[in-house]
Design an enzyme around this catalytic site. Structure first.
Site, PDB file in Angstrom:
ATOM      1  N   CYS A  79     -25.263  17.586 -20.725  1.00 48.72           N
ATOM      2  CA  CYS A  79     -26.185  18.713 -20.930  1.00 48.72           C
ATOM      3  C   CYS A  79     -27.004  18.990 -19.670  1.00 48.72           C
ATOM      4  CB  CYS A  79     -27.097  18.457 -22.123  1.00 48.72           C
ATOM      5  SG  CYS A  79     -28.161  17.020 -21.948  1.00 48.72           S
ATOM      6  N   ASP A  91       0.873  -1.172   0.000  1.00 49.43           N
ATOM      7  CA  ASP A  91       0.000   0.000   0.000  1.00 49.43           C
ATOM      8  C   ASP A  91       0.904   1.214   0.000  1.00 49.43           C
ATOM      9  OD1 ASP A  91      -1.874   2.113   0.645  1.00 49.43           O
ATOM     10  OD2 ASP A  91      -3.225   0.566   1.390  1.00 49.43           O
TER      11      ASP A  91
END
Length: 1020
Positions: free
Chosen positions: A593, A465
């Protein structure tokens, strides 16, 4: 006081005593009010074996008022297989006393006390919630009666080997304030009839069904005509179909005209529970499957057996199993409902103590504690039973006996009692790769240490990690402490599990797993593994790891959580379908949109504001810096709009705080007034898409322009944050002066609105995707020339460095940087344009920061489920019916386990199909030990596998093509494979052990896709 200061004070006051820095992810699951109730709840957890310590750990991390841990017994060797806060040196010590200090370190806000005496009524009276685990039936009944009489919430939890039970009694009048975790359902009204009852026709924002359920309560807003419904008291509904529902009497309301939003209202529920004494005889069992009744009788019989024999049934002792079955038969008159095979198997394993079972039941039980304390989410009513007996070896493969399962004075005795000593040895030599050391990664590593994975000769766990520990991690990642903040997660987690089990062979690495680290995690690394466990948030990263497991034929355990929801998928080579293609669930699927012109929800405006942040404070700075650094920058594929934006960024350079305020004010006017006026100029409120069909119909909302007001706090919040960020981007050190900003604003003259002429506003996604009008090449060339000359002048004049800008990258976890403040203000102003209810600071942060809500209970349960599948992988089960994928939702509570799907056909050639797990394997060495030439490889593919090759590719590189000129083909065919794929000249290069090639064959059809060719090379 500045707007920023007021914003910080507002957040602090609203949180009260809740430490948001610690509990931020959990707050998005439970909410502020529920967290405050938790902080007033004292909890007793009795029984400090593996299950008890799991429950205590989870509720301490969650932040209850206090926890008292109780146990009359001393630690035994068998406890160490699941009790992660006991060590070998604690054997013989009281379990509660030995665990107390470790539990207290989990959360400084939660005092933890150990208690080692009998539980008297006066002692129990001090708690709001009491949890019993590992207690005899007589004690359970006594404590249950006391708690029921005193309105103390009572929870009973137990695990026996591979089976578990959970029981809840929250009293006769328990109020659930918020039963569901889901956001309220919302739909757009199409029509409402006048009648008794009135019928509403409605759809969701995408035109699909409304999504309501029978019995939901709703209210209305923005209804025109039948305005009596707006803001009405919650009304119960009756669903007729996916688009229509009844809402009660509307006969005397005004006729419906148009518009309106119908929204679900979460109404508190009153629940009543039976005490344990009554619930034993007539159990209400949460139906996970049809085995619950048999397990209920088995657990009851187990109490009778222990009272009679003074112990639990001995592992694999046939006489003990038959006696338990006899006792179970005596508890029911319906013998046909008793699964005798289940009861016998339960008896064989009931002496076992397993960490994955404790993790699963501990997560479920702890969530019920949080429900009891907070009134948030639907409690269990009243029994839940679970078993994972499919983890045992398949019949006829391994014989487990009394001798093989007998105790050995080992820390794994609790697990040996279930699976035997040989299996324990097998666990020890496993080699596993854990990708991610966050919340799930920590829980997996803890379980791995407890079960002895990689704790033997030849075993290994590699955990990687790249992230460091943040304070917000501490409320759900049990391996980290406040002193660890800033350290690498992988190294800290590895050190913590080594303390839990010093025999665990775990190596920590700080690397990302992806294409750029394939030199680290390549052929040699993956080939040596027995399996992989994903503990990742990113869907893209999870899909990548899945692809590596497919390439190297390695099993994968994939887990994920969101709030109280979690899932586990087990992926087994050749048996199951893979993780699936990458789909980024965090990305908005909202049409562009809608975001730009027609938002209808606060999520739309928040996403728009998040995009605004990058468009104003990150992208312009990046472009200016590249323009100054790279002479070829202007030759890129830029539009006129791009280069005009670059020119504006160079011209807008502020010299004072007043300049920044003026820029912010002009931008405010452009976004919240002029843009809306332009939209209304194109589509007036009365505009119709066709005769009688209004353009501004749901879900579209007709906007209104805003008038700037210095006394409006949201208006000023936008100005202050935007001006501050603009100054920061231009590396201008100026004080954020509220009074000076107000003075500047009042003196400003803002240009009046002028409608844009000839600008077409797209209404649909298809219109958004249509090709833009032709580019004015002359204008573009002139812009390039102007900017090139300006760049030369800046650099020649020594001003290049002064025009460099600082790109601002959005950071959600620093509350002092104004990032979330800007987004909240920008979003809420746009919401005001469109009549949408605003969002508070916390919701703004969650949506804009794409924060995944998280809580320790779900993480623990998911890791437990994953490790149950790990047992099957270590056994080497090849029966698909042995494996289980799981989905859980602790808010319900719901746990569903189901058989994985078989892998679909991925490859096809002629009439033959293969799954993603298949490949054409070819040895890369000839009969005399020499490396194959390309010609020899093609001969093998043709002769052995019947593949007449036309084209060979390695990645995107063509190694051979039949359409090449003869001389080029012959030269390429004569080369050895390593010559074809060698590294760059003079560069360091690690030759692969496995060469993966893609083929195109002579007779291949358009829909044919061949499996990859894996050539095992004599190197690496």
């Amino acid at each position: 006081m500045s707007a920023l200061g007021r914003s910080s004070m507002r957040r602090s006051n609203s949180l009260g005593e809740i430490d948001e820095g610690l509990y931020s992810r959990q707050l998005y699951v439970l909410g502020h009010e529920a967290m405050q109730r938790l902080a007033k709840t004292a909890v007793l957890v009795s029984g400090m074996k593996g299950l008890g310590v799991e429950i205590a750990k989870n509720i301490i991390l969650a932040g209850v008022k206090s926890v008292t841990v109780h146990d009359l017994g001393n630690a035994q060797w068998s406890d160490l297989s699941s009790q992660f806060f006991l060590s070998e040196s604690d054997v013989g010590r009281n379990r509660a006393v030995a665990s107390q200090q470790h539990l207290a370190e989990l959360n400084s806000y939660v005092p933890v006390t150990a208690y080692t005496r009998e539980l008297s009524e006066s002692f129990l009276a001090a708690f709001q919630v009491v949890v019993l685990s590992n207690s005899p039936l007589e004690e359970q009944l006594r404590v249950s009666d006391i708690c029921h009489a005193r309105s103390i919430r009572f929870i009973l939890a137990d695990t026996k080997g591979l089976a578990g039970q959970l029981f809840c009694d929250f009293g006769e009048n328990f109020v659930v304030d918020e039963p569901s975790e889901a956001e309220p359902v919302c739909a757009y009204v199409q029509h409402i009839s006048q009648g008794t009852p009135g019928v509403v026709t409605c759809r969701d924002g995408q035109g699909h069904g409304h999504g309501f359920a029978d019995g939901d309560f709703v209210t209305f807003s923005d209804v025109e005509g039948m305005s009596q419904l707006n803001g009405c008291k919650p009304r119960a509904i009756h669903v007729l179909d996916e688009f229509m529902l009844e809402i009660g009497d509307t006969a005397f309301f005004a006729p419906y005209q148009h518009g309106g939003v119908i929204t679900q209202v979460k109404v508190p529920q009153l629940h009543s529970y039976e005490p344990l004494s009554a619930a034993l005889a007539k159990p209400k069992i949460k139906a996970m499957d049809d085995r619950g009744c048999s397990l209920h009788l088995a657990f009851r019989a187990l109490h009778a057996f222990a009272a009679e024999m003074g112990q639990l049934p001995r592992p694999r002792a046939q006489a003990d199993a038959e006696r338990l079955l006899e006792l179970a038969r005596g508890l029911t008159a319906h013998q046909e409902l008793l699964d005798e095979g289940l009861v016998r198997t339960f008896a064989h394993v009931s002496a076992g103590e397993l960490s994955p079972m404790a993790a699963l039941l501990g997560g479920l039980a702890a969530q019920e504690v949080l429900k009891a304390a907070s009134g948030k989410f639907l409690p269990l009513e009243q029994w839940l039973y679970f078993d994972a007996l499919e983890c045992l070896p398949k019949q006829g493969t391994t014989l487990l006996t009394e001798e093989s399962c007998a105790p050995r004075g080992s820390r794994y005795d609790g697990q040996i009692a279930v699976f035997g000593a040989d299996f324990q040895e097998r666990l020890g030599w496993q080699k596993y790769f854990v990708v991610g050391a966050g919340a799930i990664g920590c829980e997996l590593l803890k379980n791995f240490a407890m079960i002895g994975l990689a704790a033997g000769k030849g075993g290994s766990i590699t955990v990687t990690d790249m992230d460091t520990i943040e304070r917000s991690n501490l409320s759900r990642q049990l391996l980290f402490r406040p002193r660890d903040v800033g350290k690498l997660k992988s190294e800290t987690a590895a050190a913590a599990v080594r303390r839990m089990n010093p025999m665990t062979r775990v190596t920590a690495q700080p690397h990302h797993v992806g294409p750029d680290t394939e030199t680290l995690y390549g052929d040699d690394f993956f080939t040596a593994l027995d399996g992989v466990a994903n503990a990742l948030d990113s869907m893209q990263a999870r899909a990548y790891v899945d692809g590596r497991c497919i390439r190297y034929l390695k099993p994968l355990l994939d887990s994920g959580t969101e709030g109280t929801k979690g899932h586990v998928q087990v992926i087994v080579p050749y048996l199951t379908q893979p993780f699936g293609s990458y789909v980024d669930l965090t990305e908005s699927a909202v049409p562009l949109c809608t975001l730009r012109h027609f938002p209808s929800t606060i999520e739309h405006t928040l996403q728009w504001a998040r995009d605004e942040f990058d468009g104003l404070f990150k992208v312009p700075a990046e472009n200016v810096n590249k323009y100054l650094e790279d002479p070829a920058f202007l030759e890129g594929q830029w539009t006129t709009q791009d280069l005009e934006g670059l020119r504006s960024s160079l011209q807008e350079k502020p010299r004072s705080w007043q300049d920044c305020v003026c820029w912010a004010r002009q931008h405010w006017e452009s976004l919240y007034r002029h843009a809306i006026l332009n939209l209304l100029h194109a589509f007036p409120p009365s505009h119709e898409t066709s005769p009688g069909v209004p353009f501004w119909a749901a879900p579209k909302r007709c906007p209104r322009p805003l008038e700037f007001d210095c006394d409006n706090s949201t208006h000023m919040e936008y100005i202050m944050t935007a001006a501050s960020l603009f100054a920061q981007m231009h590396r201008l050190q100026v004080p954020r002066d509220w009074a000076a900003a107000r003075e500047t604003l009042r003196a400003m003259a803002v240009p009046p609105f002028q409608p844009e002429v000839g600008v077409r506003i797209p209404v649909t996604e298809e219109e958004m995707e249509e090709a833009p009008a032709g580019v004015d090449e002359e204008q573009l060339a002139a812009l390039r020339q102007e900017l090139a000359e300006r760049r030369w002048a800046l650099l020649e004049g020594g001003c290049g460095s002064t025009h460099r800008m600082e790109p601002i990258h959005f950071e959600k976890d620093d509350d002092s940087n104004s990032h979330v403040d800007f987004i909240m203000a920008a979003s809420n102003l746009r919401a005001a344009n469109y009549g949408i209810a605003p969002a508070d600071w916390h919701k703004s942060k969650r949506v804009a920061g794409r924060i995944v809500p998280a809580i320790a209970t779900t993480t623990a349960a998911v890791a437990g489920l994953a490790c149950l599948e790990l047992y099957k992988l270590v056994w080497g089960h090849q029966d698909l019916g042995s494996y289980r994928n799981s989905f859980l939702q602790l808010a319900e509570p719901l746990l569903t386990r189901f058989q994985p799907l078989t892998p679909p056909a991925t490859y096809k050639y002629g009439q033959e199909t293969w799954s993603c797990w298949h490949r054409v394997e070819v040895p890369g060495i000839g009969a005399h030990g020499e490396e194959l030439s390309l010609q020899e490889l093609l001969d093998q593919l043709q002769g052995v596998h019947g593949l007449p090759v036309r084209t060979v590719l390695c990645g995107v590189t063509i190694l051979y093509a039949s359409f090449w000129a003869k001389q080029k083909r012959e030269a390429q065919l004569a080369r050895r494979l390593m010559q074809l794929v060698g590294g760059p000249p003079g560069g360091a290069w690690q030759p692969p052990r496995i060469l993966v090639l893609d083929l195109v064959c002579e007779d291949q059809q358009d829909d044919d896709v061949l499996p990859p060719v894996h050539v095992r090379l004599p190197c690496g």
